[in-house]
Each structure stands twice: as C-alpha cells, then as structure tokens.
Design an enzyme around this catalytic site. Structure first.
Site, PDB file in Angstrom:
ATOM      1  N   HIS A   1      31.582  50.009   4.853  1.00 18.46           N
ATOM      2  CA  HIS A   1      30.173  49.770   5.187  1.00 18.46           C
ATOM      3  C   HIS A   1      29.346  50.956   4.686  1.00 18.46           C
ATOM      4  CE1 HIS A   1      30.674  46.586   8.429  1.00 18.46           C
ATOM      5  NE2 HIS A   1      31.918  47.072   8.414  1.00 18.46           N
TER       6      HIS A   1
ATOM      7  N   HIS B   1      36.978  46.592   3.772  1.00 16.37           N
ATOM      8  CA  HIS B   1      35.586  46.731   3.318  1.00 16.37           C
ATOM      9  C   HIS B   1      34.981  48.002   3.887  1.00 16.37           C
ATOM     10  CE1 HIS B   1      35.717  44.264   6.982  1.00 16.37           C
ATOM     11  NE2 HIS B   1      34.597  44.863   7.336  1.00 16.37           N
TER      12      HIS B   1
HETATM   13  P1  AMP Z   1      33.907  44.356  10.310  1.00 18.49           P
HETATM   14  O1  AMP Z   1      33.625  44.291  11.767  1.00 18.49           O
HETATM   15  O2  AMP Z   1      34.021  45.778   9.811  1.00 18.49           O
HETATM   16  O3  AMP Z   1      35.068  43.487   9.912  1.00 18.49           O
HETATM   17  O4  AMP Z   1      32.597  43.815   9.604  1.00 18.49           O
HETATM   18  C1  AMP Z   1      32.512  42.599   8.967  1.00 18.49           C
HETATM   19  C2  AMP Z   1      31.098  42.515   8.452  1.00 18.49           C
HETATM   20  O5  AMP Z   1      31.018  41.435   7.565  1.00 18.49           O
HETATM   21  C3  AMP Z   1      30.044  42.295   9.537  1.00 18.49           C
HETATM   22  O6  AMP Z   1      29.096  43.356   9.496  1.00 18.49           O
HETATM   23  C4  AMP Z   1      29.418  40.945   9.166  1.00 18.49           C
HETATM   24  O7  AMP Z   1      28.033  40.904   9.399  1.00 18.49           O
HETATM   25  C5  AMP Z   1      29.750  40.855   7.693  1.00 18.49           C
HETATM   26  N1  AMP Z   1      29.853  39.501   7.158  1.00 18.49           N
HETATM   27  C6  AMP Z   1      30.581  38.479   7.659  1.00 18.49           C
HETATM   28  N2  AMP Z   1      30.442  37.379   6.883  1.00 18.49           N
HETATM   29  C7  AMP Z   1      29.629  37.727   5.858  1.00 18.49           C
HETATM   30  C8  AMP Z   1      29.099  37.043   4.724  1.00 18.49           C
HETATM   31  N3  AMP Z   1      29.401  35.760   4.487  1.00 18.49           N
HETATM   32  N4  AMP Z   1      28.275  37.718   3.879  1.00 18.49           N
HETATM   33  C9  AMP Z   1      27.978  39.014   4.121  1.00 18.49           C
HETATM   34  N5  AMP Z   1      28.437  39.724   5.160  1.00 18.49           N
HETATM   35  C10 AMP Z   1      29.250  39.086   6.029  1.00 18.49           C
END
Ligand code: AMP
Ligand code: ZN
Length: 141
Positions: free
Chosen positions: A102, A100
């Site tokens: 950001h 993903h």
């Molecule tokens: P990472 O540390 O790059 O894996 O970031 C994962 C991101 O996913 C974090 O910023 C979380 O806040 C976000 N996240 C986790 N669960 C959800 C969800 N159900 N809906 C939207 N964002 C999410």
C-alpha cells in the site's frame, strides 16, 4: 493464476482498475476504497500470497516499483508524506491473498496515525528476551 483472485483478474484485465503503472513484473492501481487520495496498491503480476512466497527477483522488482512510485504518488496529490506498508498474512489483516504494497499518502492535518498504531497488545520484553530474539533472527538467516 488462481481463478478467484481479484488481483490476478485485475492484472489480466478481466476486472477494471484505475491503473497507474505496469511493467513486465509489476502492476499498480488505485485502491477502490482509498484511505487517502492517491492510495495505491503495488503488486507482482504473478500470484504470490505473502512476501515470503516471493522469489528474490520478483521481490526486487516490487520494491523497485514501490521506491519509484512513492514520490510520484505523493506529488500527484500534493501529499506531505506517505505510509508504505504490507499487510503480510491473514493475522496482520491481509484480506486479498495476493501480495500487495500500500502507498498511502499522508497530509500534515489528516488526523491519521503512524504505523505504530497497528499494534494491539504491546509486549513488555526484558533486555535478555530482546537479545534472544535478535540472536534467533541472526542465526536463522
Ligand atoms: P489488504 O487488507 O491489505 O488485503 O487490502 C486489500 C485492499 O484491496 C483494500 O484496501 C481494498 O480496498 C482493496 N481492493 C479490494 N478489491 C479491489 C479492487 N477490485 N480494486 C482496487 N482495490 C481493491
Ligand atoms: Zn492473485
């Protein structure tokens, strides 16, 4: 689809999300724990863990969506700029193992840091070591 992947479940509609964009290969939604208003996650619909796992066409679609969405997200929240970044692999801080990107809107007075702030210990590399690293990367392509 891995059954326990939160992002696969979001794409399937089994977990609700604040969806901002969708096409055949890409899905984008607001981060549930935003670092800034408009913090958006852009993901391939198929499950791949890291950037290296993405086939070329999915990588192209993902970057194209990031490229198109970034100015739209910035405008939506009247941001002055943005950081666009991937935590790519567990050691980098990736918590959700579904690749993903950001999009994090930034504001002149937000008190945040540039992407350079992610480093822990920074290395002190000689010119020869830099040459060697550059050659290793060039030769492996
Ligand atoms: P990472 O540390 O790059 O894996 O970031 C994962 C991101 O996913 C974090 O910023 C979380 O806040 C976000 N996240 C986790 N669960 C959800 C969800 N159900 N809906 C939207 N964002 C999410
Ligand atoms: Zn997934």
């Amino acid at each position: 689809m891995p059954e326990n992947c939160i992002f696969c479940q979001i794409v399937a509609g089994d977990i609700p999300s604040k969806t901002v964009y969708e096409d055949d290969s890409v899905f984008a939604f607001l981060d549930v724990n935003p670092l800034a208003p408009g913090h958006t996650l852009v993901i391939p619909k198929h499950h791949y863990e890291t950037l290296a796992d993405l086939p070329e066409d999915a990588a192209t679609d993902l970057f194209s969506a990031l490229h198109r969405l970034t100015p739209v997200v910035e405008d939506a929240v009247a941001a002055d700029a943005s950081n666009v970044a991937f935590n790519n692999g567990e050691a980098s801080g990736q918590e959700v193992p579904h690749v993903h990107g950001h999009i994090i809107p930034r504001f002149d007075d937000d008190g945040g840091n540039p992407i350079h702030a992610i480093a822990g210990r920074t290395p002190d590399l000689s010119d020869e070591e830099l040459d060697e690293i550059a050659a290793d990367i060039r030769d492996a392509r």
